[in-house]
Design an enzyme around this catalytic site. Structure first.
Site, PDB file in Angstrom:
ATOM      1  N   TYR A   1       2.195   0.162   7.293  1.00 36.48           N
ATOM      2  CA  TYR A   1       2.603   1.124   8.311  1.00 36.48           C
ATOM      3  C   TYR A   1       1.781   0.959   9.592  1.00 36.48           C
ATOM      4  CZ  TYR A   1       4.887   3.331   4.290  1.00 36.48           C
ATOM      5  OH  TYR A   1       5.665   3.586   3.187  1.00 36.48           O
TER       6      TYR A   1
ATOM      7  N   ASP B   1      -1.637   3.648  -5.037  1.00 31.43           N
ATOM      8  CA  ASP B   1      -1.677   2.335  -5.678  1.00 31.43           C
ATOM      9  C   ASP B   1      -2.958   1.576  -5.365  1.00 31.43           C
ATOM     10  OD1 ASP B   1       0.832   2.265  -7.090  1.00 31.43           O
ATOM     11  OD2 ASP B   1       1.772   2.315  -5.121  1.00 31.43           O
TER      12      ASP B   1
ATOM     13  N   HIS C   1       3.287  -7.130   4.160  1.00 34.76           N
ATOM     14  CA  HIS C   1       4.568  -6.449   3.941  1.00 34.76           C
ATOM     15  C   HIS C   1       4.759  -5.353   4.971  1.00 34.76           C
ATOM     16  CE1 HIS C   1       2.885  -2.895   1.491  1.00 34.76           C
ATOM     17  NE2 HIS C   1       1.852  -3.671   1.692  1.00 34.76           N
TER      18      HIS C   1
ATOM     19  N   TYR D   1      10.265   8.981   5.499  1.00 29.74           N
ATOM     20  CA  TYR D   1       9.173   9.961   5.400  1.00 29.74           C
ATOM     21  C   TYR D   1       7.925   9.474   6.112  1.00 29.74           C
ATOM     22  CZ  TYR D   1       5.729   7.956   2.111  1.00 29.74           C
ATOM     23  OH  TYR D   1       4.737   7.213   1.542  1.00 29.74           O
ATOM     24  N   ARG D   2       7.921   8.199   6.551  1.00 26.17           N
ATOM     25  CA  ARG D   2       6.708   7.570   7.069  1.00 26.17           C
ATOM     26  C   ARG D   2       7.138   6.214   7.582  1.00 26.17           C
ATOM     27  NH1 ARG D   2       1.926   6.380   2.671  1.00 26.17           N
ATOM     28  NH2 ARG D   2       0.169   6.029   4.082  1.00 26.17           N
TER      29      ARG D   2
END
Lengths: 533, 533
Positions: free
Chosen positions: B87, B146, B390, B471-472
């Site tokens: 993000y 995670d 990613h 959501y993000r």
């Protein structure tokens, strides 16, 4: 404390506002307005009376009303059902306000069976949603507070509590639609996306979350609200734990804390005093029969009444839900956790979830299954005679036995001079409990009623000195309650005032609610906050 | 999309800001700043690079920094650990910002065993709190995502998820301390009362609740945060449900929904794709060994890999906590709920709660007990070679099988032309699920990296057309994400802008975060929101 509103402003607004809702939905005759008075304020009090009550039926009408109110600079106060009794009922902080009665906005807009959610308008009562779920055959349980006549929306916004797994109503809100003070319409969470498929499924959207701003708030009028329901369990156990001695209370609280923290007990249990249980029992002796001396009922009488009626000195109710194996395993853990308390009794009523509506008759079994009733109204008449009232003093403490001991010692000490009956109840969750002290009086007994209102600010201040804050108060007590939140030179108040000025710059909406005043009413002489500033 | 910041402003601020933290805690050399770049942005990208990184150690330093930034009108961006990878990591929306690195504010201020809470500073990592609880002998479990290297505060504020009963981190925040953009210090909830005894015990104070305003927000810098922990359970079962066929996914989701709704499964389960599980398995074949043709791995290869490694095509992990009787009763209910799926396997690892720290070795068993690790980092290298990256596309949908089908069909269709591997994972809660699609690429493979960033806005828009919101997102995608929240002519954006102007009138804090811009940067040509306005 009320602030005069210029009568000519109200008069000028009247025609406009009545035109929005129609004359049949506006009330301004003194006799009609009586039913929108706080029913429990001393009967000689004229504070907090509305000038006009109007009842819009649609969101568009609410939007038009706030725009007109801003134009006329008339303060508005909103209630959903107005059953906020012990905290002011439908009454505004500022006497002479125009009161919006949202009872006509009473549609249940959606029930989603898959995800156990509902979307309701503010006028929907606990009774209404319950009846709807039954009538439509939904195997879903809503949560209800002690009295079922209130608004689901109003109760959740005021942080009211119920007794199913979703008993902390304010935290089970999922998505709001709000009319802002300028008439703009906002939807929060995923509802801010047109045609969102998950508005009631997920409590947040993208970016800051705003729901909290509209709880106990004067920043908007909630016109729709999502709420979470629970699926009907296969098996439901309404339990009780009765302990015999006054001093068992802290032991009981500490014993059940681990069960609440780890979810063995899933709902919000409540601990009630023997007299309160007696007050709502069929066939119990009357208050006068129990004790007719001066002041509240003495301890030895309480103990003998408890024994006579087969009650504990303290009586905790709790609920377990699941399939039968899970419920039985939970119950064994509850039993083990309290077995060290001498004389403890663990009681149970067990139902198939599908049968509870027809079979559960006790108030405990009903309310912990979300079945609304008005049974607890009986307590008021029992304590103070027909038409009795109460004022609630409600502090949040950590969930610890010694917290209850400290609060009750404070209450005993401070209430002694008032002569009032008061009833300590505790509503427990995993980490904290709400200690509700109901101060009983009859509104016509003006000496007693004034004694209750006079002691309340001192209780709030003294609780603060002990480290405890109130979670909710009567409209009369909002300034003093807000004053206690003093960290960093009242940084919270300053933020609330900034938000108020930004979102409601004209300052029309619920001035004074929870101690937040618009700029033009923030003068030192009308803001009792001066005492700690 | 980055906005130029006048270099002379930054230069003028430099001396002042460095003086606050000391020269040893300020970094502005290009080589030093490289480690505060988004590690996964294409390596040829210069967007979102800070001009200066400063590392305050105290609340007072943060207060001084925001005051100076306001004076110099320099944009500030904050990170707690900066591990917001996929993000944007530590990178600001606006290139050239002064970045506050809060890693030095890493004290665990309180752990309360009675009520299972902690109060931490933003620099505290999941690893730190876990180690602290173990070292002090607290029988409390924290929740971890995670990867355990992130900040507890940063993750919760960005609405990150973990996998214990408190996996929805944003909803387990209890009490914040916040430095507002003008340097004022705020405490929320009961912390707004000096010497409150229940700040971490109850999530609200008196009046409006403000915590939500500071999630995914540019309205303040959180300097302390309360978080709920869970008591160590007597018994802990880390479970798995493996289903063999691609089309079993919606059936599985619908089968477990009732278990999540009624709390049989108490944590947030995750469903993983066979290839993702393979990517982090010791001894599994490499990505190239599995398939070296063009584009992503074809379905028949996935199925054969799953079979070869003994995995399901879809693999759900879940956890049960309680005493042994309750855990076994829960497990039987789980087994019964999925028994109709042909070829389903229900797996279990069971531990005494006190033993899990020493005995649990699988990542699933660890993370569902809140034991942090970095094991999942392996997936990145597996998919794209060492240093792989990613970009995550994360939409919230209702918890329904058909929602997953719709999202995956959309992804298959839209990703086909990109040639990228992507991995669909789902994190489930009672009513909704977060569908995380990890788009894999190597940052040095600029064609692939740009392909990921190029398709992402289209994925966001297409999801909206299907009724699903993100959501993000990555900092690069915040405007397009915010644009989708369009109800009532973007009423949410207008409210966010009003709040921004009221609380951060100079507009220094995190401009552009989640698509909220301060007034002076709100011109149509720099706000991509124009596309839907």
């Amino acid at each position: 404390m009320s602030i005069a509103v210029d009568p000519s402003d109200v008069a000028a607004a009247l025609t406009d506002l009545i035109a929005v809702v129609g004359v049949e939905h506006a009330q301004h005759e003194p006799t009609a307005l009586t039913s929108f008075r706080d029913p429990f304020s001393p009967t000689d009090s004229n504070d907090h009376r509305p000038a006009l009550v109007i009842s819009p039926a649609t969101v568009e009408e609410v939007q038009e009303i706030v725009r007109l109110a801003a134009r006329h600079r008339v303060p508005i106060w909103t209630f959903s059902q107005g059953r906020n009794n012990a905290y002011g009922g439908p009454a505004p902080v500022v006497g002479g306000s125009v009161v919006l009665n949202l009872r006509r906005m009473n549609r249940i807009l959606d029930v989603n069976t898959d995800r156990a959610t509902a979307l309701v308008e503010p006028g929907v009562r606990f009774f209404d949603l319950y009846d709807h779920l039954r009538a439509e055959g939904h195997r879903l349980w809503s949560s209800a507070p002690d009295l079922g006549w209130g608004s689901i929306v109003g109760n959740a916004l005021e942080c009211g509590v119920g007794y199913t797994v979703h008993g902390d109503h304010a935290s089970r809100i999922c998505g709001m639609e709000i009319v802002l003070p300028d008439g703009e319409l906002l939807r929060t969470g995923l509802g801010a996306m047109t045609a969102s498929s998950a508005w009631q499924a997920h409590p947040r959207g993208y970016g800051p979350s705003h729901d909290g701003l509209f709880k106990q708030s004067s920043l908007g009028i909630v016109s729709k609200m999502g709420i979470w329901l629970m699926p009907e369990p296969e098996c439901y156990l309404s339990g009780g734990i009765a302990v015999p001695r006054k001093e068992d209370l802290p032991v009981l609280i500490d014993a059940v804390r681990p069960l609440l923290l780890d979810g063995t007990i899933q709902n919000q249990p409540a601990i009630g005093h023997a007299l309160f249980i007696a007050s709502v029992m069929d066939g119990a002796p009357s208050r006068a029969e129990i004790y007719d001396g001066p002041g509240p009922v003495p301890e030895h009488v309480i103990e003998s009444v408890a024994e006579q009626l087969g009650l504990g000195r303290w009586n905790m109710r709790f609920a377990l839900y699941g399939n039968e194996a899970i419920v039985r395993a939970r119950l064994r853990r509850v039993q083990a956790a309290v077995s060290h308390i001498a004389g403890v009794r663990v009681l149970e009523e067990t139902y198939a979830g599908s049968e509870v509506h027809d079979r559960a008759t006790s108030q405990n079994a009903q309310v912990q299954a979300g079945i609304p009733s008005l049974d607890l109204m009986k307590a008021l008449d029992w304590y103070s005679g027909e038409g009795g009232g109460h004022l609630d003093f409600s502090v949040v403490t950590p969930l610890r036995g010694d917290s209850a001991t400290v609060v009750h010692a404070m209450m005993d000490r401070m209430m002694a001079g008032t002569g009032l009956d008061w009833d300590p109840a505790m509503i427990l969750s995993g980490r904290c409990m709400i200690n509700v002290a109901q101060l009983y009086f009859h509104p016509d007994d003006v000496v007693a009623a004034h004694a209750a209102f006079a002691i309340a600010p001192d209780l709030i201040r003294e609780a603060r000195r002990l480290g405890f804050g109130v979670y909710r108060t009567h409209v009369e007590l909002m300034d003093v309650a807000a004053d206690q939140f003093d960290f960093a030179d009242h940084a919270l108040r300053k933020l609330n005032e900034r938000l108020k000025d930004a979102i409601d710059p004209v300052g029309i909406l619920a001035p004074g609610k929870q101690g937040v005043w618009p700029a033009h009413l923030r003068q030192a002489d009308v803001t009792p906050g001066a005492e700690t500033r």
